[in-house]
Write a protein that holds these residues in place. Structure first.
Motif, mmCIF file in Angstrom:
data_model
loop_
_atom_site.group_PDB
_atom_site.id
_atom_site.type_symbol
_atom_site.label_atom_id
_atom_site.label_comp_id
_atom_site.label_asym_id
_atom_site.label_seq_id
_atom_site.Cartn_x
_atom_site.Cartn_y
_atom_site.Cartn_z
ATOM 1 N N SER A 98 5.040 0.412 12.399
ATOM 2 C CA SER A 98 5.909 -0.074 11.314
ATOM 3 C C SER A 98 5.115 -0.910 10.320
ATOM 4 N N SER A 99 4.209 -1.739 10.827
ATOM 5 C CA SER A 99 3.364 -2.552 9.934
ATOM 6 C C SER A 99 2.475 -1.659 9.086
ATOM 7 N N LEU A 100 1.898 -0.624 9.706
ATOM 8 C CA LEU A 100 1.052 0.311 8.971
ATOM 9 C C LEU A 100 1.875 1.031 7.907
ATOM 10 N N LYS A 101 3.079 1.443 8.262
ATOM 11 C CA LYS A 101 3.965 2.131 7.317
ATOM 12 C C LYS A 101 4.287 1.222 6.128
ATOM 13 N N MET A 102 4.593 -0.051 6.427
ATOM 14 C CA MET A 102 4.902 -1.013 5.363
ATOM 15 C C MET A 102 3.705 -1.218 4.443
ATOM 16 N N GLU A 103 2.539 -1.361 5.041
ATOM 17 C CA GLU A 103 1.310 -1.599 4.271
ATOM 18 C C GLU A 103 1.015 -0.423 3.345
ATOM 19 N N ILE A 104 1.082 0.783 3.876
ATOM 20 C CA ILE A 104 0.775 1.963 3.066
ATOM 21 C C ILE A 104 1.842 2.177 1.998
ATOM 22 N N ALA A 105 3.102 1.976 2.342
ATOM 23 C CA ALA A 105 4.172 2.110 1.338
ATOM 24 C C ALA A 105 3.929 1.151 0.184
ATOM 25 N N SER A 106 3.555 -0.063 0.503
ATOM 26 C CA SER A 106 3.292 -1.065 -0.524
ATOM 27 C C SER A 106 2.104 -0.652 -1.399
ATOM 28 N N GLU A 107 1.042 -0.157 -0.761
ATOM 29 C CA GLU A 107 -0.143 0.281 -1.507
ATOM 30 C C GLU A 107 0.195 1.410 -2.476
ATOM 31 N N LEU A 108 1.120 2.287 -2.078
ATOM 32 C CA LEU A 108 1.495 3.423 -2.921
ATOM 33 C C LEU A 108 2.619 3.090 -3.905
ATOM 34 N N GLY A 109 3.126 1.854 -3.861
ATOM 35 C CA GLY A 109 4.153 1.427 -4.792
ATOM 36 C C GLY A 109 5.571 1.749 -4.365
ATOM 37 N N TYR A 110 5.765 1.992 -3.068
ATOM 38 C CA TYR A 110 7.099 2.280 -2.538
ATOM 39 C C TYR A 110 7.624 1.086 -1.758
ATOM 40 N N ASN A 111 8.918 1.124 -1.481
ATOM 41 C CA ASN A 111 9.555 0.073 -0.692
ATOM 42 C C ASN A 111 9.794 0.583 0.718
ATOM 43 N N TYR A 112 9.659 -0.301 1.689
ATOM 44 C CA TYR A 112 9.983 0.033 3.074
ATOM 45 C C TYR A 112 11.251 -0.718 3.438
ATOM 46 N N ASN A 113 12.293 0.009 3.809
ATOM 47 C CA ASN A 113 13.570 -0.588 4.171
ATOM 48 C C ASN A 113 13.575 -0.832 5.677
ATOM 49 N N ASN A 114 13.483 -2.104 6.078
ATOM 50 C CA ASN A 114 13.448 -2.453 7.500
ATOM 51 C C ASN A 114 14.719 -2.048 8.232
ATOM 52 N N ILE A 115 15.843 -2.097 7.542
ATOM 53 C CA ILE A 115 17.125 -1.805 8.177
ATOM 54 C C ILE A 115 17.230 -0.323 8.532
ATOM 55 N N THR A 116 16.878 0.535 7.597
ATOM 56 C CA THR A 116 16.979 1.975 7.835
ATOM 57 C C THR A 116 15.685 2.578 8.357
ATOM 58 N N ASP A 117 14.592 1.797 8.339
ATOM 59 C CA ASP A 117 13.261 2.265 8.747
ATOM 60 C C ASP A 117 12.838 3.466 7.912
ATOM 61 N N LYS A 118 13.120 3.391 6.607
ATOM 62 C CA LYS A 118 12.791 4.490 5.708
ATOM 63 C C LYS A 118 12.020 3.978 4.498
ATOM 64 N N ILE A 119 11.247 4.876 3.924
ATOM 65 C CA ILE A 119 10.515 4.606 2.697
ATOM 66 C C ILE A 119 11.424 4.963 1.532
ATOM 67 N N GLU A 120 11.486 4.091 0.525
ATOM 68 C CA GLU A 120 12.325 4.343 -0.638
ATOM 69 C C GLU A 120 11.496 4.258 -1.906
ATOM 70 N N SER A 121 11.727 5.197 -2.802
ATOM 71 C CA SER A 121 11.070 5.152 -4.106
ATOM 72 C C SER A 121 11.802 4.141 -4.977
ATOM 73 N N ASN A 122 11.294 3.956 -6.153
ATOM 74 C CA ASN A 122 11.947 3.039 -7.092
ATOM 75 C C ASN A 122 13.004 3.747 -7.937
ATOM 76 N N ALA A 123 13.251 5.019 -7.633
ATOM 77 C CA ALA A 123 14.286 5.768 -8.351
ATOM 78 C C ALA A 123 15.659 5.264 -7.912
ATOM 79 N N PRO A 124 16.663 5.449 -8.749
ATOM 80 C CA PRO A 124 18.012 5.029 -8.358
ATOM 81 C C PRO A 124 18.421 5.699 -7.042
ATOM 82 N N GLN A 125 18.865 4.905 -6.103
ATOM 83 C CA GLN A 125 19.253 5.426 -4.796
ATOM 84 C C GLN A 125 20.614 6.103 -4.890
#
Length: 81
Positions: free
Chosen positions: A14-41
């Motif tokens: 999970s830490s690795l996922k968060m780190e890489i998501a951040s590096e690529l400019g995405y958000n990591y949602n801890n509640i859903t354990d999913k990567i989210e883009s900055n596009a309207p959800q």
């Protein structure tokens, strides 16, 4: 593998996922354990971009884990020489 080791491994991934998501400019949602883009959800574009974000993060995670495994093998090989 015991329960504590499994929990530690899950947290590390999970830490690795968060780190890489951040590096690529995405958000990591801890509640859903999913990567989210900055596009309207909750829109078709948002869902499509979330899939793409998940694929990119997953690919980078795989690449990083392989690199780490290779480095461990090299270190063990050099240690035994």
């Amino acid at each position: 593998m015991d329960a504590q080791s499994r929990n530690n491994a899950k947290q590390a991934l999970s830490s690795l996922k968060m780190e890489i998501a951040s590096e690529l400019g995405y958000n990591y949602n801890n509640i859903t354990d999913k990567i989210e883009s900055n596009a309207p959800q909750n829109t078709l574009i948002g869902h499509a971009k979330n899939v793409l974000a998940g694929e990119q993060v997953g690919g980078q995670m795989s690449k990083k884990l392989v690199e780490m495994g290779e480095q461990m093998l090299i270190d063990n090989y050099n240690k035994d020489k």
